[in-house]
Design a protein around this motif. Sequence first.
Motif, mmCIF file in Angstrom:
data_model
loop_
_atom_site.group_PDB
_atom_site.id
_atom_site.type_symbol
_atom_site.label_atom_id
_atom_site.label_comp_id
_atom_site.label_asym_id
_atom_site.label_seq_id
_atom_site.Cartn_x
_atom_site.Cartn_y
_atom_site.Cartn_z
ATOM 1 N N SER A 137 0.424 -12.495 7.303
ATOM 2 C CA SER A 137 1.827 -12.288 6.944
ATOM 3 C C SER A 137 1.995 -11.256 5.829
ATOM 4 N N SER A 138 0.991 -11.074 4.993
ATOM 5 C CA SER A 138 1.081 -10.082 3.917
ATOM 6 C C SER A 138 0.594 -8.707 4.349
ATOM 7 N N TYR A 139 0.061 -8.624 5.547
ATOM 8 C CA TYR A 139 -0.533 -7.383 6.026
ATOM 9 C C TYR A 139 0.485 -6.554 6.808
ATOM 10 N N ALA A 140 0.359 -5.257 6.678
ATOM 11 C CA ALA A 140 0.999 -4.365 7.632
ATOM 12 C C ALA A 140 0.102 -4.306 8.863
ATOM 13 N N MET A 141 0.714 -4.328 10.026
ATOM 14 C CA MET A 141 -0.060 -4.179 11.261
ATOM 15 C C MET A 141 0.443 -2.940 11.983
ATOM 16 N N VAL A 180 2.702 3.426 15.298
ATOM 17 C CA VAL A 180 3.742 2.640 14.638
ATOM 18 C C VAL A 180 3.094 1.626 13.721
ATOM 19 N N ALA A 181 3.824 1.257 12.647
ATOM 20 C CA ALA A 181 3.365 0.210 11.734
ATOM 21 C C ALA A 181 4.518 -0.720 11.406
ATOM 22 N N SER A 182 4.180 -1.972 11.128
ATOM 23 C CA SER A 182 5.195 -2.978 10.826
ATOM 24 C C SER A 182 4.718 -3.855 9.686
ATOM 25 N N THR A 183 5.607 -4.098 8.738
ATOM 26 C CA THR A 183 5.309 -5.055 7.675
ATOM 27 C C THR A 183 6.079 -6.342 7.965
ATOM 28 N N TRP A 184 5.444 -7.458 7.753
ATOM 29 C CA TRP A 184 6.077 -8.740 8.102
ATOM 30 C C TRP A 184 7.037 -9.175 6.997
ATOM 31 N N ARG A 185 6.579 -9.215 5.764
ATOM 32 C CA ARG A 185 7.413 -9.748 4.692
ATOM 33 C C ARG A 185 8.542 -8.794 4.318
ATOM 34 N N ARG A 186 8.291 -7.507 4.351
ATOM 35 C CA ARG A 186 9.325 -6.536 3.992
ATOM 36 C C ARG A 186 10.251 -6.242 5.158
ATOM 37 N N ARG A 187 9.842 -6.671 6.341
ATOM 38 C CA ARG A 187 10.658 -6.438 7.551
ATOM 39 C C ARG A 187 10.939 -4.957 7.759
ATOM 40 N N THR A 188 9.943 -4.133 7.572
ATOM 41 C CA THR A 188 10.133 -2.703 7.785
ATOM 42 C C THR A 188 9.234 -2.215 8.916
ATOM 43 N N SER A 246 6.835 -5.430 17.583
ATOM 44 C CA SER A 246 7.391 -6.707 17.151
ATOM 45 C C SER A 246 6.275 -7.579 16.609
ATOM 46 N N ARG A 247 6.596 -8.365 15.615
ATOM 47 C CA ARG A 247 5.630 -9.286 15.028
ATOM 48 C C ARG A 247 6.098 -10.707 15.305
ATOM 49 N N ASP A 248 5.167 -11.606 15.447
ATOM 50 C CA ASP A 248 5.504 -12.999 15.735
ATOM 51 C C ASP A 248 4.403 -13.899 15.206
ATOM 52 N N ASN A 249 4.593 -15.174 15.414
ATOM 53 C CA ASN A 249 3.558 -16.149 15.052
ATOM 54 C C ASN A 249 3.235 -16.062 13.569
ATOM 55 N N GLY A 250 4.299 -15.993 12.757
ATOM 56 C CA GLY A 250 4.086 -15.903 11.321
ATOM 57 C C GLY A 250 3.473 -14.589 10.885
ATOM 58 N N GLY A 251 3.569 -13.588 11.727
ATOM 59 C CA GLY A 251 3.023 -12.276 11.397
ATOM 60 C C GLY A 251 1.625 -12.051 11.937
ATOM 61 N N ASP A 252 1.083 -13.026 12.665
ATOM 62 C CA ASP A 252 -0.297 -12.915 13.140
ATOM 63 C C ASP A 252 -0.445 -12.260 14.508
ATOM 64 N N THR A 253 0.649 -11.917 15.137
ATOM 65 C CA THR A 253 0.572 -11.169 16.382
ATOM 66 C C THR A 253 1.474 -9.951 16.280
ATOM 67 N N CYS A 310 -5.230 -1.770 17.534
ATOM 68 C CA CYS A 310 -4.459 -2.532 16.569
ATOM 69 C C CYS A 310 -5.210 -2.526 15.237
ATOM 70 N N ALA A 311 -4.468 -2.429 14.130
ATOM 71 C CA ALA A 311 -5.100 -2.382 12.813
ATOM 72 C C ALA A 311 -4.263 -3.155 11.808
ATOM 73 N N ALA A 312 -4.897 -3.624 10.747
ATOM 74 C CA ALA A 312 -4.205 -4.391 9.706
ATOM 75 C C ALA A 312 -4.592 -3.879 8.332
ATOM 76 N N ALA A 313 -3.579 -3.765 7.452
ATOM 77 C CA ALA A 313 -3.792 -3.277 6.091
ATOM 78 C C ALA A 313 -3.085 -4.180 5.098
ATOM 79 N N ILE A 314 -3.773 -4.565 4.018
ATOM 80 C CA ILE A 314 -3.178 -5.451 3.028
ATOM 81 C C ILE A 314 -2.195 -4.706 2.123
ATOM 82 N N HIS A 315 -2.449 -3.428 1.880
ATOM 83 C CA HIS A 315 -1.592 -2.678 0.974
ATOM 84 C C HIS A 315 -0.378 -2.142 1.718
ATOM 85 N N ASN A 316 0.807 -2.369 1.174
ATOM 86 C CA ASN A 316 2.045 -1.915 1.798
ATOM 87 C C ASN A 316 2.764 -0.935 0.885
#
Length: 128
Positions: A30-34, A49-57, A71-78, A96-102
Amino acid sequence: QVQLVESGGGLVQAGGSLRLSCAASGRTFSSYAMAWFRQAPGKEREFVVASTWRRRTTYYGNSAKGRFTISRDNGGDTAALQMDNLKPAGPGFYYCAAAIHNADYSGYYRAVGLYEYWGQGTQVTVSS
């Protein structure tokens, strides 16, 4: 063990649609950009494309604007990538890739080196 697993690739005709999925496991994302990247044989990995879960950007690369939707789902895990009006292209892999820094600008997410985790990729071919 952290894993990103992509699915949904295949062969599609130009103008058609395809939906890719990325399932993340091993920790909470949920804290990661995917993000999604595409790589053609012999070419560099290209930001889609990239999506942040908590910032909704959401940030789209130029080739994806107006045709692709993340689109993100499952608490940000998909993370799903809906691709419409696909253009002819030879075989390529979508990763698919994930980054902790947003951050709050699109250019930040284009860098391959930003991402800590990567999936194995799913192949997509768009025939003309």
